[in-house]
Design a protein around this motif. Structure first.
Motif, PDB file in Angstrom:
ATOM      1  N   GLY A  48       0.807  -1.215   0.000  1.00 40.83           N
ATOM      2  CA  GLY A  48       0.000   0.000   0.000  1.00 40.83           C
ATOM      3  C   GLY A  48       0.839   1.263   0.000  1.00 40.83           C
ATOM      4  O   GLY A  48       1.979   1.290  -0.493  1.00 40.83           O
ATOM      5  N   GLU A  49       0.271   2.329   0.553  1.00 47.64           N
ATOM      6  CA  GLU A  49       0.954   3.619   0.627  1.00 47.64           C
ATOM      7  C   GLU A  49       0.839   4.183   2.042  1.00 47.64           C
ATOM      8  O   GLU A  49      -0.160   3.952   2.731  1.00 47.64           O
ATOM      9  N   ILE A  50       1.853   4.938   2.454  1.00 44.23           N
ATOM     10  CA  ILE A  50       1.824   5.652   3.722  1.00 44.23           C
ATOM     11  C   ILE A  50       2.219   7.086   3.415  1.00 44.23           C
ATOM     12  O   ILE A  50       3.299   7.337   2.878  1.00 44.23           O
ATOM     13  N   LYS A  51       1.324   8.051   3.728  1.00 42.30           N
ATOM     14  CA  LYS A  51       1.471   9.407   3.214  1.00 42.30           C
ATOM     15  C   LYS A  51       1.258  10.440   4.315  1.00 42.30           C
ATOM     16  O   LYS A  51       0.669  10.136   5.358  1.00 42.30           O
ATOM     17  N   PRO A  52       1.699  11.678   4.066  1.00 38.98           N
ATOM     18  CA  PRO A  52       1.379  12.766   4.996  1.00 38.98           C
ATOM     19  C   PRO A  52      -0.073  13.182   4.862  1.00 38.98           C
ATOM     20  O   PRO A  52      -0.750  12.846   3.879  1.00 38.98           O
ATOM     21  N   GLU A  53      -0.524  13.932   5.862  1.00 34.72           N
ATOM     22  CA  GLU A  53      -1.853  14.528   5.816  1.00 34.72           C
ATOM     23  C   GLU A  53      -1.730  16.010   6.141  1.00 34.72           C
ATOM     24  O   GLU A  53      -0.642  16.554   6.207  1.00 34.72           O
ATOM     25  N   MET A  54      -2.857  16.672   6.356  1.00 38.41           N
ATOM     26  CA  MET A  54      -2.897  18.128   6.440  1.00 38.41           C
ATOM     27  C   MET A  54      -1.909  18.708   7.447  1.00 38.41           C
ATOM     28  O   MET A  54      -1.198  19.673   7.153  1.00 38.41           O
ATOM     29  N   THR A  55      -1.866  18.128   8.651  1.00 38.87           N
ATOM     30  CA  THR A  55      -0.939  18.651   9.653  1.00 38.87           C
ATOM     31  C   THR A  55       0.093  17.587  10.013  1.00 38.87           C
ATOM     32  O   THR A  55      -0.080  16.400   9.721  1.00 38.87           O
ATOM     33  N   ARG A  56       1.144  18.018  10.686  1.00 44.01           N
ATOM     34  CA  ARG A  56       2.300  17.170  10.914  1.00 44.01           C
ATOM     35  C   ARG A  56       2.131  16.197  12.074  1.00 44.01           C
ATOM     36  O   ARG A  56       3.055  15.457  12.397  1.00 44.01           O
ATOM     37  N   SER A  57       0.955  16.189  12.670  1.00 45.06           N
ATOM     38  CA  SER A  57       0.689  15.240  13.748  1.00 45.06           C
ATOM     39  C   SER A  57      -0.201  14.092  13.274  1.00 45.06           C
ATOM     40  O   SER A  57      -0.788  13.384  14.084  1.00 45.06           O
ATOM     41  N   MET A  58      -0.262  13.903  11.975  1.00 48.39           N
ATOM     42  CA  MET A  58      -1.090  12.839  11.415  1.00 48.39           C
ATOM     43  C   MET A  58      -0.436  12.254  10.174  1.00 48.39           C
ATOM     44  O   MET A  58       0.334  12.923   9.484  1.00 48.39           O
ATOM     45  N   GLU A  60      -1.393   9.040   6.943  1.00 45.57           N
ATOM     46  CA  GLU A  60      -2.475   8.252   6.343  1.00 45.57           C
ATOM     47  C   GLU A  60      -1.905   6.972   5.769  1.00 45.57           C
ATOM     48  O   GLU A  60      -0.866   6.994   5.087  1.00 45.57           O
ATOM     49  N   ILE A  61      -2.553   5.847   6.043  1.00 48.34           N
ATOM     50  CA  ILE A  61      -2.192   4.587   5.404  1.00 48.34           C
ATOM     51  C   ILE A  61      -3.279   4.217   4.409  1.00 48.34           C
ATOM     52  O   ILE A  61      -4.469   4.366   4.681  1.00 48.34           O
ATOM     53  N   ASN A  62      -2.856   3.754   3.232  1.00 49.06           N
ATOM     54  CA  ASN A  62      -3.778   3.351   2.161  1.00 49.06           C
ATOM     55  C   ASN A  62      -3.470   1.923   1.755  1.00 49.06           C
ATOM     56  O   ASN A  62      -2.309   1.603   1.443  1.00 49.06           O
ATOM     57  N   THR A  63      -4.476   1.078   1.715  1.00 46.76           N
ATOM     58  CA  THR A  63      -4.256  -0.275   1.215  1.00 46.76           C
ATOM     59  C   THR A  63      -4.207  -0.267  -0.311  1.00 46.76           C
ATOM     60  O   THR A  63      -4.645   0.689  -0.958  1.00 46.76           O
ATOM     61  N   SER A  64      -3.691  -1.333  -0.870  1.00 47.50           N
ATOM     62  CA  SER A  64      -3.819  -1.560  -2.307  1.00 47.50           C
ATOM     63  C   SER A  64      -5.243  -2.049  -2.590  1.00 47.50           C
ATOM     64  O   SER A  64      -6.060  -2.186  -1.674  1.00 47.50           O
ATOM     65  N   VAL A  65      -5.561  -2.318  -3.845  1.00 44.15           N
ATOM     66  CA  VAL A  65      -6.892  -2.813  -4.205  1.00 44.15           C
ATOM     67  C   VAL A  65      -7.043  -4.241  -3.691  1.00 44.15           C
ATOM     68  O   VAL A  65      -6.213  -5.112  -3.971  1.00 44.15           O
ATOM     69  N   GLN A  66      -8.075  -4.469  -2.921  1.00 46.25           N
ATOM     70  CA  GLN A  66      -8.352  -5.791  -2.359  1.00 46.25           C
ATOM     71  C   GLN A  66      -9.704  -6.288  -2.855  1.00 46.25           C
ATOM     72  O   GLN A  66     -10.536  -5.506  -3.311  1.00 46.25           O
TER      73      GLN A  66
END
Length: 371
Positions: A48-58, A60-66
């Motif tokens: 999957g993917e692991i990404k930043p979000e709006m603020t630096r205290s969060m 986001e993890i995203n799965t691949s297509v399941q």
């Protein structure tokens, strides 16, 4: 700017996005460690993917297509483990939940990325107040018209998804009285709420063109609707869920949405109607305020029942669809939520026992990290 073509995707495929809290292991307040955590994760292979979000205290993890529950929970476990390892190395705890119970938005820092700076300039303090944490679920659709049909038919059940995932009763040190206070922050944005009632993709393209012509909208990302089509993925995206307290609950709710989508596609070919939205805002408020105990009004029959009762009825209807999708275990977990309570119930019970929100957050992080 024109709308992206609706990509091909396997019907009823699914993907999950989870926004997560980064916590100091000293006081369990939010900590601006996203850049460090992401640098650490970049050294590890992961699905999957692991990404930043709006603020630096969060983050986001995203799965691949399941396709089904087994693969989804396996990937979510893997993503949880790599994020948790990075957190332990940096003395940062990771937690689910829809809001942090005592952080102050004014202390948050915007993540250094062009889109986040643009949103901060556009929305002002609302951008920092958007330090809230949600689960998004993508469902693959065979085509764009089918996506619009599913989007409108699922909208009736938005209260189900809110009530099952609700895990945000506390804001800035106080119990708000809401099961999902997180969504009150989402509703502040001008392009939130429900999507327009159009049933053909060509009509949706015309709507999008009108909106981009105003200069208010540049892409589908600018719509903060409860459910929105994602043409680049060939999906619809359900966006109302709080991030649950565990990945197991996140996977179960995603598969509940998937099984319900199969039920709609296979059995409910009745076209949606504009009047299906007559009580939409009322039902959604009831779910946010009271969770599973909220009142649900059927927009067509006007029958009233609790949201818990309506979910129980739906679980009975989708038994065969869940079995076809190998999601029986996921439906059992949904039934457990109806009996034991949602994340908000756990948080209030834990606070009543601990009497300290910092201790609650420590236990919440241990729960999510699998400690």
């Amino acid at each position: 700017m024109s709308l992206m073509p609706f990509a091909s995707s396997r019907p009823l495929s699914l993907g999950v996005e989870l926004e997560l809290q980064l916590l100091s292991c000293n006081d369990y307040n939010l900590v601006s460690s996203a850049p460090d955590v992401l640098r650490r994760i970049a050294k590890r292979e992961h699905p999957g993917e692991i990404k930043p979000e709006m603020t630096r205290s969060m983050i986001e993890i995203n799965t691949s297509v399941q396709q089904e529950y087994g693969g989804l929970i396996e990937e979510l476990h893997a993503l949880r483990d790599v994020v948790s390892e990075a957190g332990r190395f940096l003395n940062v705890a990771i937690a689910g939940g829809g809001t942090h119970p005592f952080q102050h938005w004014s202390e948050q820092k915007i993540f250094d990325a062009p889109r986040f700076h643009y949103l901060s300039e556009l929305y002002g303090y609302l951008a920092k107040q958007f330090t809230i944490f949600g689960q998004h679920v993508h469902i693959g659709c065979p085509g764009p018209d089918e996506a619009l049909h599913l989007m409108h038919m699922l909208s009736r059940y938005i209260p189900h998804f809110i009530a099952l995932s609700a895990s945000s009763p506390f804001v800035q040190g106080h119990d708000t009285g809401f099961a999902s206070a997180r969504l009150n922050s989402v509703f502040s944005f001008p392009l939130s709420g429900r999507a327009p009632f159009v049933l053909r993709w060509e009509d949706f393209e015309r709507f999008f063109s009108k909106m981009t012509a105003t200069g208010v909208v540049e892409s589908m990302k600018d719509f903060y609707w409860d459910i929105r089509p994602k043409p680049e993925f060939g999906t619809i995206e359900v966006r109302v869920c709080d991030t649950p307290l565990t990945v197991e609950v996140a996977a179960a709710i995603a598969c509940y949405i998937q099984a319900m989508s199969r039920y709609i596609m296979v059995e409910q070919r009745t076209p949606p109607e504009e009047d299906d939205y007559l009580v939409y805002t009322f039902n959604r408020f009831q779910a946010c305020r009271f969770g599973l105990e909220g009142v649900f009004i059927d927009p067509r029959t006007h029958e009233q029942r609790s949201i818990r009762e309506d979910i129980t009825d739906m679980l009975a209807r989708i038994v065969d669809h869940a079995r076809e999708l190998h999601a029986v275990e996921a439906m059992e977990r949904v039934r457990e939520i109806l009996i034991a309570g949602n994340g908000t119930s756990w948080l209030r019970k834990t606070y009543a026992r601990e009497h300290n929100l910092g201790d609650v957050m420590q236990l919440q992080a241990e729960l999510w990290m699998g400690s």
